[in-house]
Scaffold this motif. Structure first.
Motif, PDB file in Angstrom:
ATOM      1  N   HIS A 198       0.824  -1.216   0.000  1.00  0.00           N
ATOM      2  CA  HIS A 198       0.000   0.000   0.000  1.00  0.00           C
ATOM      3  C   HIS A 198       0.855   1.261   0.000  1.00  0.00           C
ATOM      4  O   HIS A 198       1.762   1.418   0.812  1.00  0.00           O
ATOM      5  CB  HIS A 198      -0.980  -0.041   1.165  1.00  0.00           C
ATOM      6  N   CYS A 199       0.524   2.150  -0.892  1.00  0.00           N
ATOM      7  CA  CYS A 199       1.260   3.398  -1.077  1.00  0.00           C
ATOM      8  C   CYS A 199       1.298   4.191   0.230  1.00  0.00           C
ATOM      9  O   CYS A 199       0.279   4.298   0.931  1.00  0.00           O
ATOM     10  CB  CYS A 199       0.551   4.210  -2.170  1.00  0.00           C
ATOM     11  N   PRO A 200       2.469   4.755   0.561  1.00  0.00           N
ATOM     12  CA  PRO A 200       2.567   5.495   1.827  1.00  0.00           C
ATOM     13  C   PRO A 200       1.759   6.801   1.818  1.00  0.00           C
ATOM     14  O   PRO A 200       1.557   7.396   2.875  1.00  0.00           O
ATOM     15  CB  PRO A 200       4.064   5.773   1.953  1.00  0.00           C
ATOM     16  N   HIS A 201       1.281   7.249   0.663  1.00  0.00           N
ATOM     17  CA  HIS A 201       0.488   8.468   0.613  1.00  0.00           C
ATOM     18  C   HIS A 201      -0.905   8.199   1.175  1.00  0.00           C
ATOM     19  O   HIS A 201      -1.173   8.467   2.334  1.00  0.00           O
ATOM     20  CB  HIS A 201       0.419   8.997  -0.836  1.00  0.00           C
ATOM     21  N   ARG A 202      -1.766   7.575   0.414  1.00  0.00           N
ATOM     22  CA  ARG A 202      -3.108   7.293   0.925  1.00  0.00           C
ATOM     23  C   ARG A 202      -3.537   5.859   0.655  1.00  0.00           C
ATOM     24  O   ARG A 202      -4.722   5.550   0.663  1.00  0.00           O
ATOM     25  CB  ARG A 202      -4.113   8.305   0.353  1.00  0.00           C
ATOM     26  N   GLY A 203      -2.551   4.988   0.454  1.00  0.00           N
ATOM     27  CA  GLY A 203      -2.827   3.560   0.547  1.00  0.00           C
ATOM     28  C   GLY A 203      -3.263   2.826  -0.700  1.00  0.00           C
ATOM     29  O   GLY A 203      -3.632   1.654  -0.619  1.00  0.00           O
ATOM     30  N   ALA A 204      -3.228   3.461  -1.870  1.00  0.00           N
ATOM     31  CA  ALA A 204      -3.592   2.688  -3.082  1.00  0.00           C
ATOM     32  C   ALA A 204      -2.609   1.521  -3.242  1.00  0.00           C
ATOM     33  O   ALA A 204      -1.434   1.608  -2.857  1.00  0.00           O
ATOM     34  CB  ALA A 204      -3.543   3.592  -4.308  1.00  0.00           C
ATOM     35  N   SER A 205      -3.101   0.448  -3.830  1.00  0.00           N
ATOM     36  CA  SER A 205      -2.248  -0.749  -3.985  1.00  0.00           C
ATOM     37  C   SER A 205      -1.221  -0.537  -5.090  1.00  0.00           C
ATOM     38  O   SER A 205      -1.566  -0.187  -6.224  1.00  0.00           O
ATOM     39  CB  SER A 205      -3.104  -1.963  -4.324  1.00  0.00           C
ATOM     40  N   ARG A 265       5.584   3.230  -9.387  1.00  0.00           N
ATOM     41  CA  ARG A 265       4.900   4.523  -9.292  1.00  0.00           C
ATOM     42  C   ARG A 265       3.412   4.281  -9.068  1.00  0.00           C
ATOM     43  O   ARG A 265       2.773   3.529  -9.813  1.00  0.00           O
ATOM     44  CB  ARG A 265       5.126   5.347 -10.563  1.00  0.00           C
ATOM     45  N   CYS A 266       2.889   4.899  -8.020  1.00  0.00           N
ATOM     46  CA  CYS A 266       1.480   4.722  -7.671  1.00  0.00           C
ATOM     47  C   CYS A 266       0.588   5.405  -8.703  1.00  0.00           C
ATOM     48  O   CYS A 266       0.872   6.508  -9.175  1.00  0.00           O
ATOM     49  CB  CYS A 266       1.251   5.312  -6.275  1.00  0.00           C
ATOM     50  N   LEU A 267      -0.534   4.750  -9.040  1.00  0.00           N
ATOM     51  CA  LEU A 267      -1.444   5.289 -10.058  1.00  0.00           C
ATOM     52  C   LEU A 267      -2.200   6.521  -9.577  1.00  0.00           C
ATOM     53  O   LEU A 267      -2.600   7.358 -10.380  1.00  0.00           O
ATOM     54  CB  LEU A 267      -2.489   4.230 -10.425  1.00  0.00           C
ATOM     55  N   TYR A 268      -2.388   6.619  -8.250  1.00  0.00           N
ATOM     56  CA  TYR A 268      -3.343   7.613  -7.742  1.00  0.00           C
ATOM     57  C   TYR A 268      -2.821   9.050  -7.901  1.00  0.00           C
ATOM     58  O   TYR A 268      -3.450   9.883  -8.546  1.00  0.00           O
ATOM     59  CB  TYR A 268      -3.629   7.290  -6.273  1.00  0.00           C
ATOM     60  N   HIS A 269      -1.619   9.356  -7.338  1.00  0.00           N
ATOM     61  CA  HIS A 269      -1.081  10.712  -7.446  1.00  0.00           C
ATOM     62  C   HIS A 269       0.369  10.722  -7.906  1.00  0.00           C
ATOM     63  O   HIS A 269       1.083  11.700  -7.729  1.00  0.00           O
ATOM     64  CB  HIS A 269      -1.187  11.452  -6.108  1.00  0.00           C
ATOM     65  N   GLY A 270       0.825   9.547  -8.405  1.00  0.00           N
ATOM     66  CA  GLY A 270       2.120   9.522  -9.071  1.00  0.00           C
ATOM     67  C   GLY A 270       3.346   9.411  -8.175  1.00  0.00           C
ATOM     68  O   GLY A 270       4.469   9.580  -8.659  1.00  0.00           O
ATOM     69  N   TRP A 271       3.179   9.162  -6.895  1.00  0.00           N
ATOM     70  CA  TRP A 271       4.377   8.992  -6.051  1.00  0.00           C
ATOM     71  C   TRP A 271       5.159   7.778  -6.567  1.00  0.00           C
ATOM     72  O   TRP A 271       4.559   6.762  -6.941  1.00  0.00           O
ATOM     73  CB  TRP A 271       4.008   8.737  -4.583  1.00  0.00           C
ATOM     74  N   LYS A 272       6.504   7.900  -6.494  1.00  0.00           N
ATOM     75  CA  LYS A 272       7.330   6.766  -6.927  1.00  0.00           C
ATOM     76  C   LYS A 272       8.170   6.255  -5.755  1.00  0.00           C
ATOM     77  O   LYS A 272       8.922   7.022  -5.143  1.00  0.00           O
ATOM     78  CB  LYS A 272       8.242   7.185  -8.089  1.00  0.00           C
TER      79      LYS A 272
HETATM   80  S1  FES Z   1      -2.223   7.040  -2.879  1.00  0.00           S
HETATM   81 FE1  FES Z   1      -0.409   6.666  -3.927  1.00  0.00          FE
HETATM   82  S2  FES Z   1       0.237   8.574  -4.685  1.00  0.00           S
HETATM   83 FE2  FES Z   1      -1.547   9.003  -3.586  1.00  0.00          FE
END
Ligand code: FES
Ligand SMILES: [Fe+2]
Length: 433
Positions: free
Chosen positions: A69-76, A88-95
């Motif tokens: 789970h992404c450390p930002h808001r948890g998207a897989s 790279r997370c799909l939700y807001h692009g964090w890598k």
């Molecule tokens: S939840 Fe992954 S970048 Fe926001």
């Protein structure tokens, strides 16, 4: 029988639990390499010791394992884009980088300090023997990588089979600690058929154990963990049929196989407290494996991504009552499925306060006491089994006929002598076969 407290200590594997801490002190399999074959391919979900992770191979071919789970808001991150150096997370692009660094936060100001202050959980990995291994424990306690000789075999001599099991790992592992059960659970009524089918899998010797359904069981501790011996009577009182099993911490075993037969290494890998994967690692340094025969005998072929066979408790593992009359004892096809049928039938975590253990459970009892002692020793800061530099991982388990007055621990010597065409091990002057 165990107390409820000890049953928890032996079955709970999540972060911070005693057994979870113990398992995290070893290199363990995280995935099979076929799951992350393609550089830049789809990441795969990995459940391991109660943690949700993703494994992947980046476009440069470097494997990685990080929290799902992404450390930002948890998207897989299993949905993530697989880029050089990380996901790279799909939700807001964090890598998230392979080593846990956050490499990019494109929706944040360029000078954000969050990038420096945050990290994302990731674990070191190593590729060996068709498996992606990981170490999930404290960095300063990392043991040397266990150099099992089979990890160096070419593909035609090595078959890694991964299979999902719907129970706590201990129910599975205790089956391998139980030398008496094959006489019942794995019995085919027609001995000729049984012998022929096991021979196809390179395992003729397993049908020899049917001669004595109440073997004498012996156990001893070893530097790697423990050794089990099952000694069976034969028609000749001077000869015994001996099967040994080697155990290597935290949950590995070599199963007994006979002279010139392919060998089997097994791992019982907890996904969480209520499910596990078994790794059946068939190998033969001398010749290519007969893969179709191995699958036919064990019935353990399962495909990615879930590695489940069609057998479940809900469908009674496809048990065939007619087969129980004229085929085999269990009515279930395939030795691995027979094991899973009884182990899954106990429920996700059996309440071991309800057991009634007998003589045939000697190795199970020994193992539980040993692990409970090792957990206490770990808490006291003592060295754990199989972690010392120089530990020998070149072990073998034996299935062999030998004189009944020879020590059972010498079974490997006897099998090696027979494979070399010798009547008895070198240095053993008196005995003859
Ligand atoms: S939840 Fe992954 S970048 Fe926001
Ligand atoms: Fe079994």
């Amino acid at each position: 029988m165990l107390t409820s407290e000890d049953n928890k200590r032996l079955t709970q594997v999540g972060p911070g639990t005693p057994l979870g801490n113990f398992f995290r002190r070893y290199w363990i399999p995280a995935a099979v390499l076929e799951e992350i074959k393609e550089p830049g391919g789809a990441p795969v979900r990995v459940g391991l010791l109660g943690e949700k992770l993703v494994a992947y191979r980046d476009p440069d071919g470097k494997p990685g394992l990080m929290k799902e789970h992404c450390p930002h808001r948890g998207a897989s991150l299993a949905y993530g884009r697989n880029e050089v150096g990380g996901l790279r997370c799909l939700y807001h692009g964090w890598k998230m980088g392979t080593c846990g660094k956050i490499l990019d936060m494109p929706a944040e100001p360029a000078d954000t300090r969050m990038k420096i202050m945050l990290t994302h959980g990731s674990y070191p990995v190593k590729e060996a023997g068709g498996i992606l291994w990981t170490y999930m424990g404290p960095a300063d306690k990392m043991p040397p990588f266990p150099e099992f000789p089979w990890t160096n075999l070419p593909p035609e001599k090595l078959l890694v089979v991964k299979m999902y099991q719907d129970s706590n790992y201990l129910q599975g592992l205790e089956g391998d600690l139980d030398p008496a059960h094959p006489n019942y659970l794995h019995r085919d009524f027609d001995e000729a058929i049984a012998r022929q089918s096991w021979t196809g899998a390179g395992w003729q010797s397993i049908s020899d154990l049917m001669s004595d359904g109440a073997p004498a069981i012996h156990v001893e501790e070893t530097p790697q963990l423990m050794r089990v011996g099952a000694v069976r009577k034969t028609a000749d009182p001077a000869m015994a049929y001996v099967r040994t099993t080697e155990w290597i911490a935290p949950f590995y075993t070599h199963i007994a196989t006979g002279p010139h037969e392919s060998q089997l290494f097994k791992a019982w890998l907890p996904i969480d407290d209520e499910s596990c994967f078994t790794f059946y690692i068939h190998h033969d340094a001398r010749k290519s494996l007969d893969v179709p025969a191995i699958y036919a005998n064990w019935g353990h072929r399962a495909d990615p991504p879930l590695y489940r066979t069609p057998h479940t408790v809900a469908n009674m593992h496809l048990q065939d009552r007619k087969m129980m009359v004229d085929g085999n004892f269990s009515g279930v096809t395939g030795a691995a499925i027979q094991d899973r049928a009884v182990q899954e039938s106990m429920g996700p975590i059996f309440d071991r306060t309800q057991e009634h253990l007998g003589t045939s459970d000697k190795a199970v009892i020994f193992y539980r006491r040993l692990i409970l002692r090792k957990l206490r020793e770990m808490e006291q800061g003592l060295e754990l089994p199989g972690t010392a530099p120089g530990t020998n991982f070149d072990q073998r388990a034996a299935s062999v006929y030998m004189p009944s007055d020879a020590p059972w621990q010498e079974a490997v010597k006897w099998i090696e002598a027979q494979e070399a065409g010798e009547a008895q091990p070198a240095g053993d002057k008196e005995r003859s076969l």
